[in-house]
Each structure stands twice: as structure tokens, then as C-alpha cells.
Write a protein that holds these residues in place. Structure first.
Motif, mmCIF file in Angstrom:
data_model
loop_
_atom_site.group_PDB
_atom_site.id
_atom_site.type_symbol
_atom_site.label_atom_id
_atom_site.label_comp_id
_atom_site.label_asym_id
_atom_site.label_seq_id
_atom_site.Cartn_x
_atom_site.Cartn_y
_atom_site.Cartn_z
ATOM 1 N N GLY A 240 0.875 -1.166 0.000
ATOM 2 C CA GLY A 240 0.000 0.000 0.000
ATOM 3 C C GLY A 240 0.915 1.218 0.000
ATOM 4 N N ILE A 241 0.474 2.340 -0.575
ATOM 5 C CA ILE A 241 1.409 3.470 -0.658
ATOM 6 C C ILE A 241 0.882 4.733 0.033
ATOM 7 C CG2 ILE A 241 2.748 2.649 -2.642
ATOM 8 C CD1 ILE A 241 0.950 4.316 -4.464
ATOM 9 N N LYS A 242 1.869 5.459 0.608
ATOM 10 C CA LYS A 242 1.611 6.670 1.386
ATOM 11 C C LYS A 242 2.666 7.705 1.035
ATOM 12 C CE LYS A 242 -0.142 4.463 5.542
ATOM 13 N NZ LYS A 242 -1.093 5.464 5.989
ATOM 14 N N ILE A 243 2.389 8.974 1.326
ATOM 15 C CA ILE A 243 3.396 10.000 1.001
ATOM 16 C C ILE A 243 3.351 11.153 2.004
ATOM 17 C CG2 ILE A 243 1.786 11.052 -0.673
ATOM 18 C CD1 ILE A 243 4.263 11.846 -2.341
ATOM 19 N N HIS A 244 4.533 11.575 2.491
ATOM 20 C CA HIS A 244 4.645 12.820 3.253
ATOM 21 C C HIS A 244 4.657 13.936 2.194
ATOM 22 C CE1 HIS A 244 5.748 10.298 6.590
ATOM 23 N NE2 HIS A 244 6.145 11.299 7.355
ATOM 24 N N ALA A 245 3.585 14.707 2.110
ATOM 25 C CA ALA A 245 3.415 15.614 0.975
ATOM 26 C C ALA A 245 3.226 17.063 1.397
ATOM 27 C CB ALA A 245 2.195 15.161 0.163
ATOM 28 N N ASP A 246 3.885 17.956 0.697
ATOM 29 C CA ASP A 246 3.674 19.403 0.846
ATOM 30 C C ASP A 246 3.754 19.858 2.303
ATOM 31 O OD1 ASP A 246 3.009 19.299 -1.935
ATOM 32 O OD2 ASP A 246 0.908 18.921 -1.440
ATOM 33 N N GLU A 247 4.730 19.330 3.066
ATOM 34 C CA GLU A 247 4.843 19.745 4.470
ATOM 35 C C GLU A 247 5.328 21.183 4.559
ATOM 36 O OE1 GLU A 247 7.392 17.329 6.956
ATOM 37 O OE2 GLU A 247 7.184 18.707 8.650
ATOM 38 N N ILE A 248 6.313 21.507 3.732
ATOM 39 C CA ILE A 248 6.918 22.833 3.853
ATOM 40 C C ILE A 248 6.675 23.645 2.573
ATOM 41 C CG2 ILE A 248 9.100 24.070 4.289
ATOM 42 C CD1 ILE A 248 9.806 21.263 5.831
ATOM 43 N N GLU A 249 6.911 23.017 1.422
ATOM 44 C CA GLU A 249 6.732 23.702 0.136
ATOM 45 C C GLU A 249 5.595 23.039 -0.646
ATOM 46 O OE1 GLU A 249 8.675 26.190 -1.004
ATOM 47 O OE2 GLU A 249 10.229 26.177 0.555
ATOM 48 N N PRO A 250 4.857 23.820 -1.467
ATOM 49 C CA PRO A 250 3.826 23.192 -2.310
ATOM 50 C C PRO A 250 4.490 22.494 -3.493
ATOM 51 C CG PRO A 250 3.855 25.575 -2.650
ATOM 52 C CD PRO A 250 4.929 25.272 -1.645
ATOM 53 N N MET A 251 4.770 21.221 -3.317
ATOM 54 C CA MET A 251 5.585 20.483 -4.290
ATOM 55 C C MET A 251 4.766 19.767 -5.351
ATOM 56 S SD MET A 251 8.974 19.953 -3.335
ATOM 57 C CE MET A 251 9.298 18.225 -3.704
#
Ligand SMILES: N=CN[C@@H](CCC(=O)O)C(=O)O
Ligand SMILES: [Zn+2]
Length: 433
Positions: free
Chosen positions: A252-263
Motif C-alpha cells: 500500500g502506498i503513502k506520502i509525506h506531501a507538501d509539508e513545507i513547500e507546495p511540491m
């Protein structure tokens, strides 16, 4: 009810938040429905719920069945066991020395860039024995349980070599096998580019894909794969390569996303069909829309925002756009050194403008769904695991309102009382030792 006995009857529950409702993660107005029952009871057999509802109705259903043990809730508030969908549980060392750096104005990414932050925990984790990692993680898991969590996700990502990642994952496996809390394992070899690969991120990504992922899969040590997609860490393109490979292997997949910059991490989560995307502080409305459309759960981490003195996730916009929202401590030694989901309740109300009912949904059904456990935990229904928390409180709002202390009185995990009067009850093995 086929059984002729009841293992445990929890009765005299002042308010019972069943969280019964639609299957799977809840969105929009559904997040406000906590399925409250007043003067309730729960009957348990074989670790599962066999009857639940108003006490009079449950007792009628039980008829003349023999009840082996009764637990008087004395009018307390009861919720499902809290589900913690995002932790970095297994690691060596601690990082209190970063406090003074932060107070002098150093940012999270600056500390990481200079070899500190995640990389200093990598050093400590590599240097620690498996037994030392186990003992430390067990203490934290005990604390998570004492504060009401009965299912906890745990990520690797402080090893960053095949051997050291496997070492962390083996510790997670030992916890899964020995601790009353259910532990869900996530491989996060792409948590940072290790020092020895500095400036050679692509080569490290190749190693994660070609060596680490297949071995972790072969050994059955993780169910999910996560990536830290962030400026100076892993790009959207590198994250896509890793998560695509992981998906092909059956993770299954997960992502740490856009924590600091809108990537564009949220958009990537939607494109790949991640089960969840985490942090989302800098995500655009388009990113939220894409996630809502694909049903990706947003796991929000307000204790991290608090501790990094960063901005807050736009939870209201997400809920209004129909995105399922879950909440977590993000327990880790750097950005969020806390095991208290009750502290997160307070921060979610005050900083994310979520109501106590939305917060409870986000910490039960939606959190369970974010780690693939929506069918077994997250709500109190016949056939689901008997995971219950009894608080020294009579109503839900009291938990976030009276903050900074632990309100948990009793925890029932899979039908067994594991915390009583705020104290852990030793397991049979511990009691024998
Ligand atoms: N942001 C990346 N990973 C963790 C922090 C890990 C650390 O600082 O040690 C997080 O989710 O906040
Ligand atoms: Zn994290």
C-alpha cells in the motif's frame, strides 16, 4: 448470538460513541456523526463485540447467557480505541539539543541540511542494538496505549541502509508479536538521503527500489511504503518512481506531501492512488480536489505544526471539499516528540478549527481507513474488535477542553482489560517474568 457465554460485559456507560455509520472513511457532514448512545453497554466474546447499544436492550439480547466478567463504567464516556495512523515509533536517541537551535531561528530543513535532524537520529539508530531499539519503542507504545491508542502505525526510515532498515522493521515485528496494541508496519527507506549519498539522491533512490523494497517484501516486514517528498529531500519524480515500484510489489502506498513547500505531492498521491497523504500544510485547492476525487485520506499532524511553529493544515477547506481527514501525533524524535493523541485533540480543535466530533471521527474510522484497518477497528459494531477506551469524563468536548493531562481510565483491547485506573496491566508473559 451463537455463543452461550459472554467474556466481558461493559455496562453503565454514560455516553458511548459507537462511530457507527457508513463503511469506510467519512467525509463532510458524516464526520460530525459519532453514533452516540446514552446509558449504553457492550458485550464481548472471543475479542469481538457481540452486542452493543442501550444497556437495557443489550441485557435483553444476552438473555440468560453466562457473563464471565463485568466492568462497571460508572457513567464514563467511552469511545472506540483510538487509531494512530502515522508514527516514527522505532528510533535511537532523542533531539532535545535542537530546541536551542530552533529558538535561535534555525528551520527544520536547515537543521537537516547541516547533517542534523533526521540524519542525527539515523546515526543514533544505526548505533543502537536491536534490543535497545525494542526497549525504547516498547516504552513509547506503552505510552501511546496509556493515552488511548489501541492500533498504531510505525514507519522505518532512520536506518537508510538495507541492514539498518531491516533492523528497525524487525523491531516493529517484535512489537507486533508481543504487544497488546496492534502495530501496522510501513517501510520508509526514502525518509532522507543519507550522508554517504549526499548529492547522489538518484543513486540512493535506485538502491531503495532495487535492493530495499524487494527484500522488505520478501521478508514480509512491511505492509505500506512511504516517501518524504520535499524540497531538498525527494523530488516528486523520485517519489513517483519509488511509490510506483512499491505498488507493483504489492505495498500500500503513502506520502509525506507538501509539508513545507507546495511540491505537488498531493496531486501525486491522487495520481498514484495512495491510501493517504500526510502533513499537507502547503497543498493547493487543486491538490485537495484531486485527493477528494480519488478518495485519498489526508492525515493531518497538528502537533508537528505546533512544535515546528509552522502554519496549520487547512482542515476546514479539506472537509468542505469532501476529503476524508484523519489525525495523528506523528510521534517522532524531531518534529513531534509526543505520544499523546489527546494533546492532538486539543490542537485540532484550537488550531485546525475542527469540532470534537470531527476530531473523534478523524482518530477512529478515518485513521483506521488510512492504514487499511477500517473493516476491523475504528467503530464499535457487532463483529468488530472489542477495542474500547473509558475516560474520566462524561462528554466528548471535555477531552480537548481540559488539555495536557491524560483522561484515560481504562482500555479494553480485543476484549481484554489492558489499562485500569490509568495503569498498564502486565501481560501474562510479563506477569510470569
Ligand atoms: N517530515 C518528515 N518526517 C517526520 C519527521 C522525522 C524527524 O524529524 O525525525 C515527520 O513526519 O514529521
Ligand atoms: Zn512522519
Amino acid at each position: 448470538m451463537a455463543q452461550d457465554t459472554v467474556d466481558l460485559l461493559v455496562y453503565n456507560i454514560g455516553t458511548l460513541m459507537t462511530m457507527q455509520g457508513p463503511k469506510g472513511p467519512r467525509t463532510g457532514a458524516q464526520m460530525s456523526d459519532v453514533g452516540a448512545v446514552h446509558q449504553g453497554a457492550v458485550a464481548i466474546f472471543g475479542g469481538e463485540i457481540i452486542a452493543i447499544g442501550p444497556e437495557a436492550a443489550v441485557r435483553r439480547q444476552l438473555a440468560d447467557r453466562m457473563v464471565r466478567e463485568e466492568l462497571d463504567a460508572e457513567g464514563r464516556l467511552v469511545t472506540p480505541g483510538l487509531v494512530e495512523p502515522h508514527t516514527h515509533l522505532v528510533h535511537g536517541g532523542s533531539r532535545e539539543h535542537e530546541l536551542s537551535l530552533k529558538l535561535q531561528g534555525a528551520s527544520y530543513l536547515e537543521i537537516l541540511e547541516s547533517g542534523g535532524g533526521i540524519l542525527s537520529t539515523v546515526k543514533a539508530t544505526r548505533n543502537a542494538t536491536e534490543d535497545a531499539l525494542f526497549a525504547k519503542a516498547k516504552r513509547s507504545l506503552d505510552t501511546l496505549l496509556l493515552y488511548g491508542a489501541t492500533t498504531v502505525e510505525a514507519k522505518s526510515g532512520y536506518g537508510l541502509t538495507l541492514e539498518d532498515e531491516l533492523k528497525q522493521l524487525r523491531v516493529t515485528k517484535r512489537l507486533q508479536d508481543s504487544h497488546p496494541v496492534d502495530v501496522v508496519s510501513t517501510f520508509m527507506g526514502a525518509h532522507a538521503v543519507p550522508m554517504e549519498f549526499k548529492g547522489r539522491g538518484d543513486e540512493y533512490v535506485k538502491m531503495v527500489i532495487q535492493e530495499m523494497l524487494p527484500d522488505v517484501k520478501r521478508q514480509g516486514l512491511a505492509e505500506f511504503c512511504d516517501v518524504f517528498c520535499e524540497h531538498g529531500v525527494f523530488t516528486v519524480e523520485q517519489s513517483e518512481r519509488i511509490l510506483t515500484a512499491a505498488k507493483e510489489l504489492g505495498f500500500g502506498i503513502k506520502i509525506h506531501a507538501d509539508e513545507i513547500e507546495p511540491m505537488g505531492g498531493a496531486e501525486l498521491a491522487a495520481k498514484l492512488g495512495c491510501i493517504s497523504a500526510e502533513h499537507l500544510l502547503a497543498t493547493s485547492d487543486e491538490g485537495f480536489q484531486a485527493m477528494a476525487k480519488r478518495g485519498v485520506i489526508g492525515v493531518l499532524l497538528p502537533a508537528t505544526s505546533f512544535n515546528l511553529r509552522a502554519k496549520h493544515a487547512r482542515a476546514r477547506t479539506m472537509i468542505e471539499m469532501g476529503m476524508p481527514v484523519a489525525l495523528s501525533t506523528d510521534y517522532n524524535p524531531g518534529s513531534s516528540p509526543t505520544e499523546s493523541m489527546q494533546l492532538v485533540m486539543t490542537l485540532s480543535c484550537l488550531n485546525l478549527q475542527m469540532t470534537p466530533e470531527e476530531v473523534l471521527t478523524a482518530m477512529t474510522m478515518n485513521a483506521a481507513s488510512a492504514i487499511g484497518r477500517g473493516d476491523t477497528v475504528g467503530s464499535l459494531e457487532v463483529g468488530k474488535k472489542a477495542d474500547l477506551v473509558l475516560y474520566d469524563a462524561t462528554n466528548l468536548a471535555y477531552l480537548p477542553y481540559h488539555f495536557g493531562i491524560n483522561h484515560v481510565n481504562t482500555v479494553v483491547k480485543a476484549g481484554r482489560i489492558v489499562v485500569r485506573n490509568g495503569q498498564l496491566i502486565p501481560t501474562e508473559t510479563e506477569a510470569r517474568a
